[in-house]
Design a protein around this motif. Structure first.
Motif: not given
Length: 350
Positions: A97-109, A111-122
């Motif tokens: 698959l390519a990233a454009c095929d992904i409909d939902t991203v669940v990010t579990v973490c 040990t650090g704080i990121a806002t915007p969250t990692l999947e949004a930053r990337l």
């Protein structure tokens, strides 16, 4: 049609810096022993964990200097983003698959704080669609791999045919503390490493390995067992009770209770896939689950090769179990702050 979620792919990754356990002991000794007279008494913990190697997002020299929130956060963002891309791309490639095929991203973490969250930053670097659903999850600790899989599976099942990417990532080494002269801090220094796992799940189109059922148990009045304290320097580890003793005394009945809600019994489980908190925890798991000593061989191998990476560790164990060949039914288990037991039953069709 079976609309339960199936595991399409699984990948794991660690950051580039490998540390040997004796190397970490000497580093901890150089930082703490002159100021903490009990250090040498506790130093035996490093040899008793069953750990040979661990990995970190920074070279070991970085950890020898005191760090505050800004430096820790910068290190987290840099290291987490690189590790996220690496492990997510590996899981996507294995799923064809390519990233454009992904409909939902669940990010579990946790040990650090990121806002915007990692999947949004990337999102741009990865190539996620603008309409991708984002589900960031914080605070599950060591239970996050199993609880994250449960969440991702239910999201896939809710929308059959869609692709769900689960990324479980922890950079535990960034919480190393110079100022906390406590046994809990020594235990943390002896155990934790960095790592990530990613899975693609999909429901509705077949699949050899499916999520059959999920369940959790939250114990009352157990907030002091495991967690983070937060102060101007960063996260501080909370270990107020002996976790192996808690596992030995409470996990067996809890798993039996969860299995009963799944309409299963322990005799229905062909393989337990457990989060290995350390060698004493693994021994306690075997006792609590009425397993022969040495049964949890993959768990011992993972803790030896990588240390306790918190949430993704159980998914490293699952990867080895998949490579060996899953039996008909497996039960993933992990314990985390709350204090919570999380379970996922996997059904595998040969």
């Amino acid at each position: 049609m079976d609309h339960t979620a199936a595991l399409v792919s699984l990948a794991t990754s660690v950051p580039p810096h490998q540390f040997h356990q004796k190397q970490i002991l000497e580093a901890a000794r150089s930082i703490l022993s002159a100021r903490y007279e009990q250090f040498e008494t506790l130093a035996s913990l490093f040899a008793n964990t069953g750990i040979r190697n661990r990995y970190g997002v920074k070279p070991i020299e970085w950890y020898l200097e005191p760090r505050g929130w800004p430096e820790r956060t910068n290190a987290f963002l840099e290291g987490a983003e690189a590790l996220f891309i690496n492990v997510a791309q590996a899981a996507l490639a294995r799923a064809d698959l390519a990233a454009c095929d992904i409909d939902t991203v669940v990010t579990v973490c946790s040990t650090g704080i990121a806002t915007p969250t990692l999947e949004a930053r990337l999102a741009g670097k990865m190539g996620f669609r603008a309409d991708v659903s984002r589900v960031p999850v914080f605070g599950l600790g060591c239970a996050g791999g199993v609880s994250g899989l449960s969440i991702a599976g239910r999201l896939a099942q809710a929308r059959p045919g869609t692709n769900v990417l689960l990324v479980v990532l922890e950079l535990c080494t960034l919480a190393v503390r110079h100022d906390e002269l406590t046994k809990a801090n020594i235990v943390a220094a002896s155990l934790f490493g960095d790592g990530a796992a990613a899975l693609v799940l999909r429901a509705g189109d077949g699949g050899a390995t499916r999520i059959e059922a999920v369940g959790e148990k939250l114990w009352a009045e157990t907030l002091d067992i495991m967690g983070w304290s937060v102060d101007p320097e960063g996260f501080g580890v909370i270990f107020q009770r002996t976790i192996p003793d808690f596992v030995a005394g409470h996990l067996g009945p809890a798993v039996a209770e969860i299995l009963a809600r799944m309409e299963l019994a322990a005799s229905d489980i062909d393989r337990f896939v457990c989060h290995p908190g350390g060698s004493k925890v693994i021994t306690a798991l075997e006792r609590a689950l009425s397993l022969d000593q040495g049964t949890l061989a993959h768990e011992r191998e993972i803790i030896a090769d990588y240390g306790n990476m918190s949430a993704p560790t159980v998914l490293f164990v699952l990867e080895r179990a998949v490579a060996q060949g899953l039996p008909r039914r497996s039960l993933l288990t992990a314990l985390g702050p709350g204090f919570t037991a999380s379970c996922v039953a996997l059904r595998h069709a040969a």
